[in-house]
Design a protein around this motif. Structure first.
Motif, PDB file in Angstrom:
ATOM      1  N   GLY A  26       0.942  -1.174   0.173  1.00 59.46           N
ATOM      2  CA  GLY A  26       0.029   0.112   0.031  1.00 59.46           C
ATOM      3  C   GLY A  26       0.823   1.223   0.015  1.00 59.46           C
ATOM      4  O   GLY A  26       0.306   2.593  -0.057  1.00 59.46           O
ATOM      5  N   PHE A  27       2.472   1.347   0.276  1.00 59.45           N
ATOM      6  CA  PHE A  27       2.949   2.240   0.047  1.00 59.45           C
ATOM      7  C   PHE A  27       2.766   3.143  -1.165  1.00 59.45           C
ATOM      8  O   PHE A  27       3.016   4.163  -1.234  1.00 59.45           O
ATOM      9  CB  PHE A  27       4.325   1.795   0.031  1.00 59.45           C
ATOM     10  N   ILE A  28       2.520   2.417  -2.307  1.00 58.90           N
ATOM     11  CA  ILE A  28       2.687   3.049  -3.791  1.00 58.90           C
ATOM     12  C   ILE A  28       1.446   4.181  -3.547  1.00 58.90           C
ATOM     13  O   ILE A  28       1.685   5.055  -4.305  1.00 58.90           O
ATOM     14  CB  ILE A  28       2.214   1.843  -4.858  1.00 58.90           C
ATOM     15  N   PHE A  29       0.412   4.024  -2.681  1.00 55.93           N
ATOM     16  CA  PHE A  29      -0.503   4.811  -2.645  1.00 55.93           C
ATOM     17  C   PHE A  29      -0.122   6.098  -1.866  1.00 55.93           C
ATOM     18  O   PHE A  29      -0.247   7.215  -2.417  1.00 55.93           O
ATOM     19  CB  PHE A  29      -1.969   4.365  -2.033  1.00 55.93           C
ATOM     20  N   THR A  30       0.539   5.603  -0.914  1.00 53.74           N
ATOM     21  CA  THR A  30       1.024   6.623   0.095  1.00 53.74           C
ATOM     22  C   THR A  30       2.115   7.922  -0.556  1.00 53.74           C
ATOM     23  O   THR A  30       2.184   8.816  -0.516  1.00 53.74           O
ATOM     24  CB  THR A  30       1.561   6.041   1.345  1.00 53.74           C
ATOM     25  N   ILE A  31       2.910   6.963  -1.427  1.00 55.91           N
ATOM     26  CA  ILE A  31       4.051   7.546  -2.030  1.00 55.91           C
ATOM     27  C   ILE A  31       3.203   8.513  -3.133  1.00 55.91           C
ATOM     28  O   ILE A  31       3.639   9.594  -3.301  1.00 55.91           O
ATOM     29  CB  ILE A  31       4.769   6.447  -2.913  1.00 55.91           C
ATOM     30  N   LEU A  32       2.617   8.088  -3.821  1.00 52.80           N
ATOM     31  CA  LEU A  32       1.879   9.131  -4.849  1.00 52.80           C
ATOM     32  C   LEU A  32       0.745  10.225  -4.026  1.00 52.80           C
ATOM     33  O   LEU A  32       1.072  11.427  -4.719  1.00 52.80           O
ATOM     34  CB  LEU A  32       0.722   8.376  -5.748  1.00 52.80           C
ATOM     35  N   VAL A  90      -3.991   0.352   4.474  1.00 52.72           N
ATOM     36  CA  VAL A  90      -4.034   0.460   3.174  1.00 52.72           C
ATOM     37  C   VAL A  90      -5.209   0.689   2.376  1.00 52.72           C
ATOM     38  O   VAL A  90      -5.175   1.662   1.419  1.00 52.72           O
ATOM     39  CB  VAL A  90      -3.738  -1.105   2.669  1.00 52.72           C
ATOM     40  N   VAL A  91      -6.353   0.480   3.066  1.00 50.77           N
ATOM     41  CA  VAL A  91      -7.900   0.907   2.567  1.00 50.77           C
ATOM     42  C   VAL A  91      -8.068   2.519   2.360  1.00 50.77           C
ATOM     43  O   VAL A  91      -8.270   3.265   1.478  1.00 50.77           O
ATOM     44  CB  VAL A  91      -8.878   0.326   3.219  1.00 50.77           C
ATOM     45  N   SER A  92      -7.530   3.023   3.764  1.00 46.25           N
ATOM     46  CA  SER A  92      -7.641   4.460   3.621  1.00 46.25           C
ATOM     47  C   SER A  92      -6.663   5.228   2.802  1.00 46.25           C
ATOM     48  O   SER A  92      -7.127   6.231   2.181  1.00 46.25           O
ATOM     49  CB  SER A  92      -7.200   4.796   5.222  1.00 46.25           C
ATOM     50  N   GLN A  93      -5.446   4.943   2.464  1.00 48.35           N
ATOM     51  CA  GLN A  93      -4.747   5.288   1.657  1.00 48.35           C
ATOM     52  C   GLN A  93      -4.926   5.420   0.268  1.00 48.35           C
ATOM     53  O   GLN A  93      -4.876   6.307  -0.722  1.00 48.35           O
ATOM     54  CB  GLN A  93      -3.310   4.847   1.819  1.00 48.35           C
ATOM     55  N   PHE A  94      -5.654   4.186  -0.064  1.00 46.60           N
ATOM     56  CA  PHE A  94      -6.235   4.129  -1.530  1.00 46.60           C
ATOM     57  C   PHE A  94      -7.613   4.923  -1.693  1.00 46.60           C
ATOM     58  O   PHE A  94      -7.459   5.470  -2.693  1.00 46.60           O
ATOM     59  CB  PHE A  94      -6.679   2.616  -1.593  1.00 46.60           C
ATOM     60  N   LEU A  95      -8.186   5.288  -0.612  1.00 48.88           N
ATOM     61  CA  LEU A  95      -9.270   6.283  -0.987  1.00 48.88           C
ATOM     62  C   LEU A  95      -8.714   7.646  -1.084  1.00 48.88           C
ATOM     63  O   LEU A  95      -9.051   8.472  -1.711  1.00 48.88           O
ATOM     64  CB  LEU A  95     -10.049   6.425   0.707  1.00 48.88           C
ATOM     65  N   VAL A  96      -7.517   8.093  -0.158  1.00 48.48           N
ATOM     66  CA  VAL A  96      -6.810   9.554  -0.485  1.00 48.48           C
ATOM     67  C   VAL A  96      -6.303   9.624  -2.033  1.00 48.48           C
ATOM     68  O   VAL A  96      -6.681  10.667  -2.731  1.00 48.48           O
ATOM     69  CB  VAL A  96      -5.729   9.597   0.555  1.00 48.48           C
ATOM     70  N   PHE A  97      -5.803   8.498  -2.420  1.00 53.62           N
ATOM     71  CA  PHE A  97      -5.304   8.133  -3.634  1.00 53.62           C
ATOM     72  C   PHE A  97      -6.447   8.629  -4.756  1.00 53.62           C
ATOM     73  O   PHE A  97      -6.129   9.344  -5.739  1.00 53.62           O
ATOM     74  CB  PHE A  97      -4.581   7.061  -4.098  1.00 53.62           C
ATOM     75  N   ALA A  98      -7.675   7.897  -4.638  1.00 50.29           N
ATOM     76  CA  ALA A  98      -8.486   8.175  -5.525  1.00 50.29           C
ATOM     77  C   ALA A  98      -9.132   9.723  -5.633  1.00 50.29           C
ATOM     78  O   ALA A  98      -9.409  10.264  -6.416  1.00 50.29           O
ATOM     79  CB  ALA A  98      -9.896   7.154  -5.209  1.00 50.29           C
ATOM     80  N   LEU A  99      -9.094  10.182  -4.346  1.00 55.72           N
ATOM     81  CA  LEU A  99      -9.721  11.756  -4.210  1.00 55.72           C
ATOM     82  C   LEU A  99      -8.625  12.490  -5.138  1.00 55.72           C
ATOM     83  O   LEU A  99      -9.068  13.390  -5.659  1.00 55.72           O
ATOM     84  CB  LEU A  99      -9.785  12.160  -2.765  1.00 55.72           C
TER      85      LEU A  99
END
Length: 462
Positions: free
Chosen positions: A150-156, A207-216
């Motif tokens: 899930g780091f990939i979402f956090t990184i972006l 991981v789920v929460s960071q994916f939400l941020v990425f989508a936003l």
């Protein structure tokens, strides 16, 4: 006639120059609120995991430096992007700032991705080097192998935030991050207890929460075109100069983050000689420390954007005034947090666990570290001014001085060689913070005088 992009950029910078003190808070307050929510998540996360047991707390404490290591790489590179974008906008070069933002995304994704893969390949070996073993090792790996992809979402997300900070927008990124943090807090008890997933539940919630941020972020930037900068790659022009400028600040900033992360790993290993309860106590003390650190860091981060814009506009006087103003308010925050933590350390630490041995370690840590808060604040703000000026090396040097030269060697000497107690380790951290901060503030004043002289030499004679 509609204003040109250059005129829009000039208007944005002029608005900040007209009221730099207001700009400090306009940039810092949204970040403070976001970091406050993130700190609340960290505290809540530790509380929930603490209910599982001491081994789970220790496992989470061992994993945190590795999480910080990967995120820190991208955050450092993002700081380089913020600095470059702010300086280009300050000089009225909007198109170049657009291109710099695109470079920042590619650099962050490429380098961050490499670290994610490496972390997954050697996670157990790294945990072993940190001093984990037995049940704690299994729990730490169990948590980390879920979080790492899930780091990939956090990184972006970090890259997006840095780009928008460079254009002077911290409100929107923090709103997105806050949404993810709230979701994380909600999902933690659901996954950990209701679904019976234990420490794995805490990882999945992250991981789920960071994916939400990425989508936003993705919808806002690429669908709604909500940023001042244009991040469309249809107009991307590769530029070695822009990449070099980002890396000149970003790599030393990333290096500083790596050093702090490795220093945290070394500290966990040094402290582990006293048992897993000592590591757990250090982890809880660190979570409390983050309550001070996060808003102070947010205040300091405003200096990257402001110093960059003021440099681009040739206003060194505003850099000085804004830095002093920010340091004064930073001291108010440092002293306030220090007093509260020193006198209320025990009940605060007891929120996380009922284990008296863990609480005792956490209390001893936070009471010593709180004494260094005023000095750490000065060092943080000085380092961010350097980054805004396009100089990444001073921050790397002062971080190396604090971690590599002073705190870790002294901690090793006191515990592993001389057999002294953990309080000596905390004292080494405080002394290191004092010395490195004094060096940073003297150095940044010298650098400002140099930049002032360079700008004066470039002005045509009257």
């Amino acid at each position: 006639m509609a204003p040109t992009q250059k005129e829009k950029a000039a208007s944005r910078v002029e608005g900040i120059i007209a009221n730099p003190r207001r700009a400090v808070w306009k940039l810092a307050v949204p970040v403070m609120l976001g970091m406050g929510l993130h700190t609340l998540y960290n505290v809540t996360d530790m509380i929930f995991v603490g209910r599982l047991g001491g081994d789970e707390v220790a496992a989470l404490s061992f994993s945190m430096p590795l999480v910080f290591f990967t995120i820190g790489i991208t955050f450092g590179l993002g700081t380089g992007a913020t600095s470059v974008i702010a300086r280009l906008l300050g000089a009225g070069r909007k198109e170049a700032a657009d291109n710099a933002a695109r470079h920042a995304l590619l650099i962050g994704f490429g380098i961050g991705g490499v670290f994610v893969v490496a972390a997954l390949l050697w996670k157990r070996e790294i945990m072993g080097l940190l001093g984990t073993s037995g049940e704690v090792m299994d729990l730490a790996v169990q948590y980390f192998e879920i979080v790492a992809p899930g780091f990939i979402f956090t990184i972006l997300n970090t890259s997006f935030r840095s780009i928008m900070a460079g254009e002077g927008n911290t409100i929107t990124p923090i709103a997105f991050q806050a949404s993810g943090t709230v979701l994380n807090i909600i999902l933690d008890p659901v996954f950990i207890f209701w679904a019976g997933m234990g420490i794995s539940g805490a990882a999945w919630a992250t991981v789920v929460s960071q994916f939400l941020v990425f989508a936003l972020f993705a919808v806002h930037i690429f669908v709604r075109r909500g940023t001042f900068l244009d991040l469309s790659f249809s107009d991307f022009t590769p530029s070695a100069r822009i990449a070099k400028d980002i890396l000149r600040v970003g790599l030393p900033a990333s290096g500083s983050m790596v050093i702090m992360s490795v220093g945290g790993m070394c500290t966990n290993w040094i402290v582990s000689i006293s048992g897993s309860a000592a590591v757990a106590g250090l982890g809880i003390g660190g979570r409390l420390e983050s309550i001070y650190f996060m808003p102070t860091f947010a205040l300091a981060l405003s200096q990257v954007t402001l110093a960059g814009m003021f440099l681009g506009a040739g206003r060194i006087d505003l850099i000085r005034k804004t830095m002093v103003y920010t340091m004064l308010w930073g001291q108010v925050m440092a002293v306030s947090f220090g007093v509260v933590f020193y006198f209320f350390a025990e009940p605060l630490c007891a929120i996380f666990t009922s284990d008296e041995q863990i609480i005792a370690v956490a209390v001893s840590y936070i009471r010593v570290i709180a004494l260094a808060f005023p000095f750490v604040t000065v060092g943080l703000i000085s380092g961010r001014v350097f980054q805004g000026l396009g100089s990444g090396l001073p921050g790397l040097v002062t971080t190396s001085l604090r971690v590599v030269v002073i705190s870790v060697p002294l901690a090793y000497l006191f515990t592993r060689v001389l057999g002294l107690g953990l309080t000596w380790v905390w004292g080494a951290f405080a002394v290191a913070g004092l010395i490195s901060s004094v060096v940073a503030v003297v150095w940044v004043q010298r650098r400002l005088r140099q930049v002032e002289g360079e700008l004066a030499a470039e002005r045509p004679a009257v």
